[in-house]
Enzyme design. Structure first.
Site, mmCIF file in Angstrom:
data_model
loop_
_atom_site.group_PDB
_atom_site.id
_atom_site.type_symbol
_atom_site.label_atom_id
_atom_site.label_comp_id
_atom_site.label_asym_id
_atom_site.label_seq_id
_atom_site.Cartn_x
_atom_site.Cartn_y
_atom_site.Cartn_z
ATOM 1 N N SER A 35 0.806 -1.221 0.000
ATOM 2 C CA SER A 35 0.000 0.000 0.000
ATOM 3 C C SER A 35 0.839 1.271 0.000
ATOM 4 O O SER A 35 0.292 2.377 -0.067
ATOM 5 C CB SER A 35 -0.927 0.018 1.228
ATOM 6 O OG SER A 35 -1.823 -1.061 1.187
ATOM 7 N N ILE A 38 6.245 2.867 -2.744
ATOM 8 C CA ILE A 38 6.892 1.949 -3.682
ATOM 9 C C ILE A 38 5.955 0.789 -4.004
ATOM 10 O O ILE A 38 5.839 0.365 -5.152
ATOM 11 C CB ILE A 38 8.209 1.401 -3.100
ATOM 12 C CG1 ILE A 38 9.218 2.525 -2.893
ATOM 13 C CG2 ILE A 38 8.808 0.335 -4.024
ATOM 14 C CD1 ILE A 38 10.462 2.107 -2.118
ATOM 15 N N ASP A 59 -0.082 -5.603 3.498
ATOM 16 C CA ASP A 59 0.328 -4.402 4.218
ATOM 17 C C ASP A 59 -0.512 -4.320 5.492
ATOM 18 O O ASP A 59 -1.429 -5.115 5.687
ATOM 19 C CB ASP A 59 0.147 -3.139 3.366
ATOM 20 C CG ASP A 59 1.211 -2.090 3.672
ATOM 21 O OD1 ASP A 59 1.572 -1.939 4.869
ATOM 22 O OD2 ASP A 59 1.681 -1.417 2.743
ATOM 23 N N ARG A 106 12.660 7.770 3.369
ATOM 24 C CA ARG A 106 13.590 8.803 3.801
ATOM 25 C C ARG A 106 12.961 10.173 3.662
ATOM 26 O O ARG A 106 12.145 10.418 2.792
ATOM 27 C CB ARG A 106 14.869 8.758 2.948
ATOM 28 C CG ARG A 106 15.773 7.580 3.216
ATOM 29 C CD ARG A 106 16.895 7.517 2.182
ATOM 30 N NE ARG A 106 17.792 8.654 2.295
ATOM 31 C CZ ARG A 106 18.663 9.006 1.359
ATOM 32 N NH1 ARG A 106 18.721 8.336 0.225
ATOM 33 N NH2 ARG A 106 19.466 10.033 1.549
ATOM 34 N N ASP A 175 20.429 1.275 -8.363
ATOM 35 C CA ASP A 175 21.756 1.852 -8.598
ATOM 36 C C ASP A 175 22.209 1.599 -10.039
ATOM 37 O O ASP A 175 22.832 2.463 -10.664
ATOM 38 C CB ASP A 175 22.778 1.269 -7.618
ATOM 39 C CG ASP A 175 22.420 1.552 -6.170
ATOM 40 O OD1 ASP A 175 21.874 2.639 -5.897
ATOM 41 O OD2 ASP A 175 22.677 0.683 -5.317
ATOM 42 N N HIS A 202 24.348 -0.663 -0.985
ATOM 43 C CA HIS A 202 23.250 0.154 -1.496
ATOM 44 C C HIS A 202 23.073 1.403 -0.638
ATOM 45 O O HIS A 202 21.973 1.744 -0.212
ATOM 46 C CB HIS A 202 21.955 -0.678 -1.515
ATOM 47 C CG HIS A 202 20.775 0.037 -2.100
ATOM 48 N ND1 HIS A 202 20.779 0.551 -3.381
ATOM 49 C CD2 HIS A 202 19.543 0.325 -1.585
ATOM 50 C CE1 HIS A 202 19.610 1.125 -3.626
ATOM 51 N NE2 HIS A 202 18.845 1.010 -2.547
#
Length: 339
Positions: A35, A38, A59, A106, A175, A202
């Site tokens: 949900s 991403i 979720d 983030r 990446d 990463h």
């Protein structure tokens, strides 16, 4: 890798219907954190994949609505939504692949490591449920900090007695996607025809693009490399700043996660020479138990680790600089589970 990108780009095209939907090609895929920022676009991309027969969305909130929305899309994959901790094992049971974007994003000023306090526990709990309900599933971790969350999942699987290092992946594909895009922009190339291996980890300086191993071959002067490599390493922060508090890289990460999952499915149905970079249990670098390198994927996960390849002196310096950071992050993940 190019085949995976073509499949993704055909997503809304009727040409998807040319792919076989036999049981040999069909896979059950779960998205844990479906949900979220991403999880939703990742689930959308996987719903379009002709190799997915069943898409399980898990979720803690809103999953039935996301599942209902996706279920209206005219592709064969059956969609089911599971909401709440009590449904986690049921969501994963019988799955071939579990992709984990769950966790908090983030925000400006945060590093991936700042997410550890929250995301470590989330990954631990999801890994515990997966180890019990689908121990043979390929477990693909997007949740940051990947350098620590992959060791967390591995320790959980070890404790459950079902650990297989060939089936646990840290998805570092974003990446590679960024490196391909940035190099193509500088050289005026089609990014879908560029392939840059990215090794290490990463996060920050642990992200090591191997420009010397690019296909097609490209050359940059030292001044250009001095800007290009940090841009690849800090590209996530570039997005966080641009979104100004509204989140982190969600759409590009969803694309990268789908690309990796699709590569796994291609390999699982018998396609040869499917190669993706991922952060996995590895002995490629002395003193480190985990490291990202190009991997040949197969029916049982990692078929062959292709290692670092021939590095330039500058690339070797990047590896040397990354080792202390990776060692600290790996130990942090191990300690979280074991202590």
């Amino acid at each position: 890798m190019h085949s995976t990108r073509r499949i993704l780009c055909q997503g809304l095209n009727r040409n998807l219907r040319q792919f076989s939907c036999t049981s040999k090609n069909n896979f059950k895929v779960a998205v844990a954190g479906a949900s979220g920022g991403i999880g939703q676009p990742l689930s959308l991309l996987l719903k379009q994949c002709p190799m997915v027969s069943e898409l399980r969305l898990y979720d803690i909130v809103n999953t039935p609505g996301v599942a209902a929305d996706l279920s209206h899309i005219e592709t064969p994959a059956k969609v089911e939504g599971y909401e709440g901790n009590d449904c986690m094992e049921e969501a994963f049971k019988g799955c071939d692949i579990i992709v984990v974007p769950a966790g908090v994003p983030r925000k400006p000023g945060m590093t991936r490591d700042d997410l550890f306090a929250t995301n470590a526990g989330i990954v631990r709990d999801i890994a515990t449920a997966a180890a019990k309900a689908a121990p043979k599933a390929h477990f693909c971790i997007i949740s940051n900090p990947v350098n620590s969350t992959v060791p967390i999942a591995s320790e959980v699987y070890k404790a459950c007695g079902v650990y297989d290092p060939c089936r646990i992946f840290g998805v570092s594909t974003l990446d590679i996607v960024r490196a391909n895009t940035f190099v193509a922009e500088l050289k005026g190339l089609n990014p879908m025809e560029v392939c840059i291996p990215v090794i290490g980890g990463h996060a920050g300086i642990t992200i090591i693009p191997l420009i010397s191993q690019a296909k097609p071959k490209v050359d940059f002067d030292e001044a250009t490399l001095a800007k290009l490599i940090p841009r690849i390493q800090d590209a996530g922060t570039e997005v966080v700043k641009a979104k100004a508090g509204a989140g982190s890289a969600t759409l590009s990460m969803a694309y990268a996660g789908a690309r990796f999952a699709i590569s796994l499915m291609r390999a699982m149905k018998g396609e040869k020479d499917v190669v993706e970079c991922a952060y996995v249990a590895s002995d490629c670098v002395k003193g480190l138990d985990y490291f990202s390198t190009p991997l040949v994927l197969g029916k049982n996960g990692i078929e062959q680790n292709l290692g670092l390849g021939k590095l330039t002196a500058g690339e070797q310096k990047l590896v040397d600089a990354a080792i202390p950071e990776l060692k600290k992050s790996i130990q942090k993940g191990v300690d979280f589970v074991n202590k």
